[in-house]
Design a protein around this motif. Structure first.
Motif, short mmCIF file in Angstrom:
data_model
loop_
_atom_site.label_atom_id
_atom_site.label_comp_id
_atom_site.label_asym_id
_atom_site.label_seq_id
_atom_site.Cartn_x
_atom_site.Cartn_y
_atom_site.Cartn_z
N GLN A 144 0.83 -1.21 0.00
CA GLN A 144 0.00 0.00 0.00
C GLN A 144 0.86 1.26 0.00
N ALA A 145 2.00 1.20 0.65
CA ALA A 145 2.89 2.36 0.69
C ALA A 145 3.38 2.72 -0.71
N PHE A 146 3.70 1.71 -1.52
CA PHE A 146 4.15 1.96 -2.89
C PHE A 146 3.03 2.55 -3.74
N VAL A 147 1.82 2.02 -3.58
CA VAL A 147 0.69 2.54 -4.34
C VAL A 147 0.41 3.98 -3.96
N ALA A 148 0.46 4.29 -2.67
CA ALA A 148 0.13 5.64 -2.20
C ALA A 148 1.11 6.68 -2.71
N ILE A 149 2.38 6.38 -2.74
CA ILE A 149 3.37 7.40 -3.09
C ILE A 149 3.77 7.37 -4.56
N GLU A 150 3.64 6.22 -5.22
CA GLU A 150 4.10 6.10 -6.59
C GLU A 150 2.98 6.10 -7.63
N ASP A 151 1.78 5.60 -7.28
CA ASP A 151 0.75 5.41 -8.30
C ASP A 151 -0.61 5.28 -7.62
N ARG A 152 -1.21 6.40 -7.23
CA ARG A 152 -2.44 6.39 -6.44
C ARG A 152 -3.59 5.70 -7.18
N ARG A 153 -3.63 5.82 -8.52
CA ARG A 153 -4.72 5.22 -9.29
C ARG A 153 -4.32 3.89 -9.92
N PHE A 154 -3.39 3.19 -9.27
CA PHE A 154 -2.87 1.94 -9.81
C PHE A 154 -3.97 0.93 -10.12
N GLY B 9 -2.49 0.90 -17.23
CA GLY B 9 -1.05 0.94 -17.48
C GLY B 9 -0.53 2.33 -17.69
N LEU B 10 -1.38 3.20 -18.21
CA LEU B 10 -1.04 4.61 -18.39
C LEU B 10 -2.06 5.43 -17.60
N ASP B 11 -1.57 6.37 -16.80
CA ASP B 11 -2.44 7.22 -15.99
C ASP B 11 -2.47 8.62 -16.59
N PRO B 12 -3.50 8.96 -17.42
CA PRO B 12 -3.53 10.29 -18.05
C PRO B 12 -3.52 11.43 -17.04
N LEU B 13 -4.26 11.26 -15.93
CA LEU B 13 -4.30 12.32 -14.93
C LEU B 13 -2.94 12.52 -14.29
N GLY B 14 -2.29 11.43 -13.95
CA GLY B 14 -0.96 11.53 -13.36
C GLY B 14 0.04 12.14 -14.32
N LEU B 15 -0.07 11.77 -15.59
CA LEU B 15 0.83 12.32 -16.60
C LEU B 15 0.60 13.82 -16.78
N ALA B 16 -0.69 14.22 -16.80
CA ALA B 16 -1.00 15.64 -16.95
C ALA B 16 -0.49 16.42 -15.74
N ARG B 17 -0.66 15.86 -14.54
CA ARG B 17 -0.18 16.55 -13.34
C ARG B 17 1.34 16.71 -13.38
N ALA B 18 2.03 15.65 -13.80
CA ALA B 18 3.48 15.72 -13.87
C ALA B 18 3.93 16.77 -14.88
N THR C 173 3.54 5.17 -14.22
CA THR C 173 2.80 4.30 -13.32
C THR C 173 3.71 3.19 -12.81
N LEU C 174 3.25 2.46 -11.81
CA LEU C 174 4.02 1.31 -11.32
C LEU C 174 4.23 0.30 -12.45
N THR C 175 3.21 0.15 -13.29
CA THR C 175 3.33 -0.79 -14.40
C THR C 175 4.40 -0.34 -15.38
N GLN C 176 4.45 0.95 -15.67
CA GLN C 176 5.49 1.46 -16.56
C GLN C 176 6.88 1.27 -15.94
N GLN C 177 7.00 1.54 -14.66
CA GLN C 177 8.29 1.35 -13.99
C GLN C 177 8.72 -0.11 -14.05
#
Length: 721
Positions: free
Chosen positions: A161-171, A176-185, A201-205
């Motif tokens: 859960q710690a990895f999901v919370a800090i690395e990919d909240r919408r995991f 596999g691709l998070d448009p919102l996360g990409l736009a925020r970045a 995302t975690l999947t991309q990593q």
């Protein structure tokens, strides 16, 4: 067809009948042209009426032009704006289509550079080598991953859960691709003016870690996206997350949560606390700079950010967050010294020779004693920290070995994290006078004794003038005194007497493996050797004359516990006759009693050894032993620059004493082989020397001069009796 009186049966609309707001110039021209043709067909009889009509039309047009000019102009501007906007939409649509086609083509090209999807598979996890000490505890792990894989269900729930919370909240919701996360970045990076967030995302990593390199290019990013979509289609979210936590890098050479938990907290990932889980999850952003071994405060601060993210995501309560913040994660207090890395590197080299290519996880049981490894590491670090600057010494190395050749401790430098170069195994340095025992042994094997007299006087060889450390000369001295006081002139005379080639043969027979130069200076240790070689070559003095092979691996087991390798002590046999062992031990024991190693401190134990200092104080050595252990210490600088008069009788002896006291604690005393069984002034019975026996010393007849090398050479050359 029915018709109505007064109406034509064919109804048609002319251009005059069509309503319009304002005709364009081109339309007016077309209307005028059609009107002209119609008038031409009507004939001349109607010309007068047409003219009158035209006159009225002209008057009306003029009036209309005056009244409606502004309205016609405004409508033209509106139509112009509408036309421009329409063209923009049109060309935007066209360019959009081409952009989509271009991106699709680029994606298709990058996909063609990857292996066929149907052939893709998760790469096998590289094998892990777990290295254990004599107590059965892990002292190091090696392999590309550096730790065993742990199932997700075996981990505390707050760890993934710690990895999901800090690395990919919408995991759990993206593909596999998070448009919102990409736009925020992208927004953060644009507003800050620097690359702060990646949006992966975690999947991309995971896709990057499994299949791609770490380079940052558009090509690699597209391939990463393709592979992440493939991973999402083929594996469940939990499978992806399990692969991720077992493959990601956590710094300090630790890949995977198990290796990281062992490295930083001295426990399995199955047992870590919430604060420790938050620290591990925080490391993946910047594992090198945040590794708690070098930046504990930074790692703890990052863990606080992770805990806040976990609470915000609803994974933990506010009370749990506060409790974890109140007790931040720290490094395990019982963590082994980083110098174990030197031993682990050497073990990996030996392992390949023992079992061949490593294809599966293995457990290596070694001869290393963690307590002695810690003692050796501490002795070197403390000494260099206290006196290194004073004496101009930056580095050192230590090897502690039992009399059978089993390495109990090996330190290849003051800090493995700063430099992985192994100065105990790989480095070759001049041993100085610590090489002299091989010269004296060669002389004893040719009939000399510890009481044999040789001349301590200046000597000149083709322009070379070897001198004693004190620049003083004692005249005729016994060999045992010459060795204890490390008199250079006597050692050189002995080497010339027995021959440099014979000295080299003796050194190689006892365990030196490096190439040695057959010249007179071999007596003073000018040929370079390693610390490991020297300690191994001294072992026959300690064990009664048996040659040993330095080793560190006891046995190797596979993951199921099956023994696939066990060390079978290869007997090198007797490399030294017992009488010569006894004489050498008496002589080298004198070094610690009255000679250059008088500062050695090992209460209650009979010990022997030899100091060594190379030219210009570049290297300082002490190799000493008891009937139980042999230890060698080297100090110097990696660039071979001179030290500030750091000799073998100083710091090396002090370090040796500290290490050997730890090794002999609570051990029953063992005598040096034959040290108390030698009768001075006798030649061992049954020994037939290769060269004529040269006797002398206190037992020589009163009417003869002591058999010095100079006199012996005169006797050989001129037949003097």
């Amino acid at each position: 067809m029915l018709s109505t009186p007064g109406f034509s049966s064919e109804l048609r609309l002319t251009s005059d009948d069509r309503p319009t707001l304002a005709a364009s110039p081109m339309a007016r021209e077309r209307t005028a042209a059609r009107g002209g043709k119609a008038n031409a067909k009507a004939g001349g009889t109607k010309q007068g009426g047409a003219k009158a009509s035209n006159a009225r039309g002209t008057t009306s047009s003029a009036a209309g032009g005056r009244g409606g000019g502004r309205g016609s102009s405004g409508g033209g501007r509106r139509r112009k704006r509408c036309g421009t906007f329409g063209r923009l939409i049109y060309w935007g649509f066209v360019l959009g289509i081409w952009a989509v086609l271009g991106v699709a083509g680029l994606i298709a090209y990058e996909a063609s550079q990857l292996p066929p999807i149907q052939n893709l598979a998760i790469p096998e996890r590289p094998p892990t080598v777990i290295i254990q000490g004599t107590d059965g505890k892990t002292i190091a792990t090696r392999g590309e991953m550096g730790g065993a894989s742990v199932p997700l269900r075996a981990l505390p729930p707050y760890l993934p859960q710690a990895f999901v919370a800090i690395e990919d909240r919408r995991f759990y919701s993206h593909f596999g691709l998070d448009p919102l996360g990409l736009a925020r970045a992208m927004f953060v990076n644009l507003t800050t003016g620097r690359l702060r967030e990646g949006g992966s995302t975690l999947t991309q990593q995971l896709a990057k870690n499994l299949f791609l390199t770490q380079e940052r290019t558009i090509s690699r990013k597209i391939q990463e996206l393709i592979l992440s979509i493939w991973l999402e289609a083929k594996y469940s979210k939990n499978q992806i997350l399990e692969l991720y936590v077992n493959r990601v890098y956590f710094g300090a050479g630790a890949y995977g949560v198990e290796a990281a938990a062992q490295r930083y907290f001295g426990k399995s990932a199955r047992q870590i606390t919430l604060s420790e889980a938050a620290m591990l999850a925080g490391l993946v952003k910047s594992p090198s700079s945040l590794a708690p071994t070098r930046n504990l405060e930074g790692a703890q601060a990052r863990a606080g950010v992770v805990l806040a993210a976990m609470q915000d995501a609803g994974f933990i309560s506010a009370e749990m967050e506060q409790a974890a913040l109140a007790r931040p994660a720290t490094l395990a207090t019982g963590r082994g010294p980083d110098s174990a890395g030197y031993a682990a590197d050497w073990i990996m080299e030996q392992l390949k020779a023992a079992i061949g290519p490593i294809e599966h996880d293995v457990v290596v049981q070694t001869t290393l004693d963690p307590a002695l490894q810690l003692a050796a590491d501490k002795a070197l670090k403390d000494t260099l920290a206290k006196n290194g600057k004073k004496y101009g010494v930056e580095q050192g190395a230590i090897v502690l070995m039992d009399t059978n050749g089993g390495v109990r401790a090996l330190v290849g430098g003051k800090s493995y994290e700063e430099s992985q170069f192994n100065r105990a195994v790989t480095a070759k340095r001049q041993p100085g006078s610590s090489f002299k025992p091989f010269v004296y042994l060669t002389a004893l094997e040719r009939g000399l004794t510890p009481e044999t007299i040789r001349e301590d006087a200046p000597i000149k060889l083709k322009g070379w003038k070897p001198e004693n450390f004190s620049h003083e000369y004692r005249g005729p001295v016994e060999l045992k005194t010459a060795l204890a006081l490390s008199l250079n002139t006597v050692a050189v005379r002995l080497a010339l007497e027995v021959g440099p080639d014979e000295v080299i043969k003796t050194a190689h027979r006892l365990g030196i493996t490096s190439k040695l130069e057959p010249n007179a200076s071999i007596a003073l240790g000018t040929s370079e050797v390693s610390v490991l070689e020297m300690v191994g070559a001294y072992a026959p003095f300690a064990n009664g004359g048996v040659g040993v092979t330095p080793h560190v691996i006891e046995r190797v087991r596979d993951a199921s516990g099956k023994v696939i390798y066990a060390y079978d002590t290869p007997s090198r046999g007797m490399v030294m006759a017992p009488p010569h062992v006894a004489m050498m031990n008496r002589m080298l024991q004198e070094t610690l009693i009255t000679g250059t190693a008088r500062r050695a401190d090992l209460p209650g134990w009979p010990a022997a050894g030899k100091t060594g200092t190379s030219q210009d104080y570049r290297d300082a050595w002490f190799v000493g032993y008891t009937g139980r252990y042999v230890a060698g210490v080297w100090l110097g600088n990696d660039d071979s620059s001179p030290t500030k008069k750091a000799g073998g009788s100083g710091l090396p002896v002090a370090i040796w004493s500290e290490v050997m006291r730890a090794a002999h604690k609570d051990q029953p005393v063992v005598a040096l082989p034959g040290a108390g069984n030698y009768t001075p002034g006798t030649v061992p019975s049954g020994e037939v020397p290769d060269e004529p026996v040269v006797t002398g010393g206190p037992q020589a007849p009163a009417d003869k001069k002591p058999a010095t090398l100079d006199n012996w050479l005169l006797d050989k050359l001129f037949g003097r009796g």
